[in-house]
Design a protein around this motif. Sequence first.
Motif, short mmCIF file in Angstrom:
data_model
loop_
_atom_site.label_atom_id
_atom_site.label_comp_id
_atom_site.label_asym_id
_atom_site.label_seq_id
_atom_site.Cartn_x
_atom_site.Cartn_y
_atom_site.Cartn_z
N ASP A 314 0.83 -1.21 0.00
CA ASP A 314 0.00 0.00 0.00
C ASP A 314 0.86 1.26 0.00
O ASP A 314 0.63 2.19 -0.78
CB ASP A 314 -0.95 0.00 1.20
CG ASP A 314 -0.24 -0.33 2.52
OD1 ASP A 314 0.99 -0.56 2.49
OD2 ASP A 314 -0.91 -0.33 3.56
N ILE A 315 1.87 1.29 0.86
CA ILE A 315 2.76 2.45 0.92
C ILE A 315 3.56 2.59 -0.37
O ILE A 315 3.75 3.69 -0.89
CB ILE A 315 3.73 2.33 2.12
CG1 ILE A 315 2.95 2.24 3.43
CG2 ILE A 315 4.69 3.51 2.15
CD1 ILE A 315 2.09 3.46 3.70
N GLN A 316 4.01 1.45 -0.92
CA GLN A 316 4.79 1.50 -2.15
C GLN A 316 3.97 2.06 -3.31
O GLN A 316 4.46 2.87 -4.09
CB GLN A 316 5.31 0.10 -2.50
CG GLN A 316 6.32 -0.44 -1.51
CD GLN A 316 6.97 -1.73 -1.98
OE1 GLN A 316 7.09 -1.96 -3.18
NE2 GLN A 316 7.38 -2.57 -1.05
N TYR A 317 2.70 1.65 -3.41
CA TYR A 317 1.84 2.16 -4.47
C TYR A 317 1.62 3.67 -4.31
O TYR A 317 1.61 4.41 -5.30
CB TYR A 317 0.48 1.45 -4.46
CG TYR A 317 0.54 0.03 -4.98
CD1 TYR A 317 1.31 -0.28 -6.09
CD2 TYR A 317 -0.19 -0.99 -4.37
CE1 TYR A 317 1.36 -1.58 -6.59
CE2 TYR A 317 -0.14 -2.29 -4.86
CZ TYR A 317 0.64 -2.58 -5.96
OH TYR A 317 0.69 -3.85 -6.45
N ILE A 318 1.45 4.13 -3.07
CA ILE A 318 1.23 5.55 -2.82
C ILE A 318 2.47 6.35 -3.26
O ILE A 318 2.35 7.38 -3.94
CB ILE A 318 0.93 5.81 -1.33
CG1 ILE A 318 -0.45 5.24 -0.98
CG2 ILE A 318 0.97 7.31 -1.01
CD1 ILE A 318 -0.77 5.27 0.51
N VAL A 319 3.65 5.87 -2.88
CA VAL A 319 4.88 6.58 -3.19
C VAL A 319 5.13 6.60 -4.70
O VAL A 319 5.43 7.65 -5.29
CB VAL A 319 6.08 5.96 -2.46
CG1 VAL A 319 7.39 6.60 -2.92
CG2 VAL A 319 5.93 6.13 -0.95
N ILE A 320 5.01 5.43 -5.35
CA ILE A 320 5.24 5.36 -6.79
C ILE A 320 4.21 6.22 -7.53
O ILE A 320 4.54 6.93 -8.50
CB ILE A 320 5.17 3.90 -7.29
CG1 ILE A 320 6.30 3.07 -6.68
CG2 ILE A 320 5.24 3.86 -8.81
CD1 ILE A 320 7.68 3.53 -7.08
N GLY A 321 2.96 6.20 -7.07
CA GLY A 321 1.93 7.04 -7.68
C GLY A 321 2.26 8.51 -7.57
O GLY A 321 2.09 9.28 -8.52
N ALA A 322 2.75 8.92 -6.39
CA ALA A 322 3.14 10.31 -6.18
C ALA A 322 4.30 10.69 -7.10
O ALA A 322 4.35 11.81 -7.64
CB ALA A 322 3.53 10.53 -4.72
N VAL A 323 5.24 9.77 -7.29
CA VAL A 323 6.38 10.03 -8.18
C VAL A 323 5.90 10.22 -9.62
O VAL A 323 6.37 11.12 -10.33
CB VAL A 323 7.40 8.87 -8.11
CG1 VAL A 323 8.46 9.01 -9.20
CG2 VAL A 323 8.07 8.84 -6.74
N ILE A 324 4.95 9.39 -10.06
CA ILE A 324 4.41 9.51 -11.42
C ILE A 324 3.71 10.86 -11.60
O ILE A 324 3.91 11.56 -12.60
CB ILE A 324 3.44 8.35 -11.72
CG1 ILE A 324 4.20 7.02 -11.74
CG2 ILE A 324 2.74 8.57 -13.06
CD1 ILE A 324 3.29 5.81 -11.86
N ILE A 325 2.88 11.24 -10.61
CA ILE A 325 2.18 12.53 -10.68
C ILE A 325 3.19 13.68 -10.74
O ILE A 325 3.04 14.62 -11.52
CB ILE A 325 1.24 12.70 -9.47
CG1 ILE A 325 0.10 11.68 -9.55
CG2 ILE A 325 0.69 14.12 -9.41
CD1 ILE A 325 -0.78 11.65 -8.33
#
Length: 349
Positions: A314-325
């Motif tokens: 869950d945390i990894q998806y949030i961080v990677i998503g933030a990086v993409i944005i």
Amino acid sequence: MNETNKKVSISDLLWKLGPLMVLAILFIIFTVTLPGKFLSMANMMNILKQTSINCLIAAGMLLALITAGIDLSVGYNAILATSLIGVMMQGGITNPFILIVCAIALSTFCGFMNGTMYTRLDLPHPYVSTLGMKFVLWGMALLITHSQTIGFNNKGIDPVLWIGKATIPVRLRLPGQLHTLFSFDFPVSFILVIIVYVIFHVFLNHTALGRQIYCVGGNPEAARMSGIRSKDVLTIVYTISGLMCGIAGVVLAGRLNGANIGSVANYDTDAIAACIIGGASFRGGKGTIWGSMIGALLIATIRDGLTLFSAGNDIQYIVIGAVIILAVTLDVFRGKAEARARKMAAVAK
């Protein structure tokens, strides 16, 4: 006028070196916060092994993005190639040459169909054809495997799996010394990535077709006026994207030691993110193959560091998503900055 050009060139240099600087900063942060865990040869080689599949898929995705397009079918295209290897193995075919050629040929054909549908049906954007193909390939993979995981252990196809799982031992000793300074096992899959990326670098920068790909994405009207057959170029681009998915599927077979439909993870979004972080643009006409490698390594480094911190998915998806944005936002700002720079240059003339 010279001062303006100097500012533009410095800004351009910062944009190009930005991802590499971020990667270096991440290495420093994880090295300090994870002493003895992150900066070890075993972990470095693990990062290279993990990023190999994303690097291969991102190479094909880069071509699509340079032409202001996108390929959303890449993940399931790679999975379909792996699944075909499993099904053919179950059917008694264990010849490694036949298995690899058939897997890559199938994915290449799927890429060709993506390009053909987009160009010959005059679709408004490849999002339409590649999104549809994504679900078609997903269904085909489920159909031929009967929605079951196929294991490759002791099935006589080890030469096929070798690319994805093999490593080359590297040992460094001083002359006349028995003590080893350092040793590690370099993944064969990343050696393949390096070879592929060198080929792509030459292709994009030193061939007529490579220059046409940039032209079609950067200035479609100029491409049309110069006689470039844009539809043929786009078809080739998506065919190459399919080819890279096939190669990634063969590597994936060795990494997973089986064909698992649920292993598709986020190959499409990871590949897009790697390219955008590395300097490509959704507006087309931009991007380098080495930038995509840095983007893929950055994503793999973040995942590896978070895993070592025992962070959940869950945390990894949030961080990677933030990086993409963040990467997409920076791409928008970069486009605006370049537009202002061109306007200033025009006024200065």
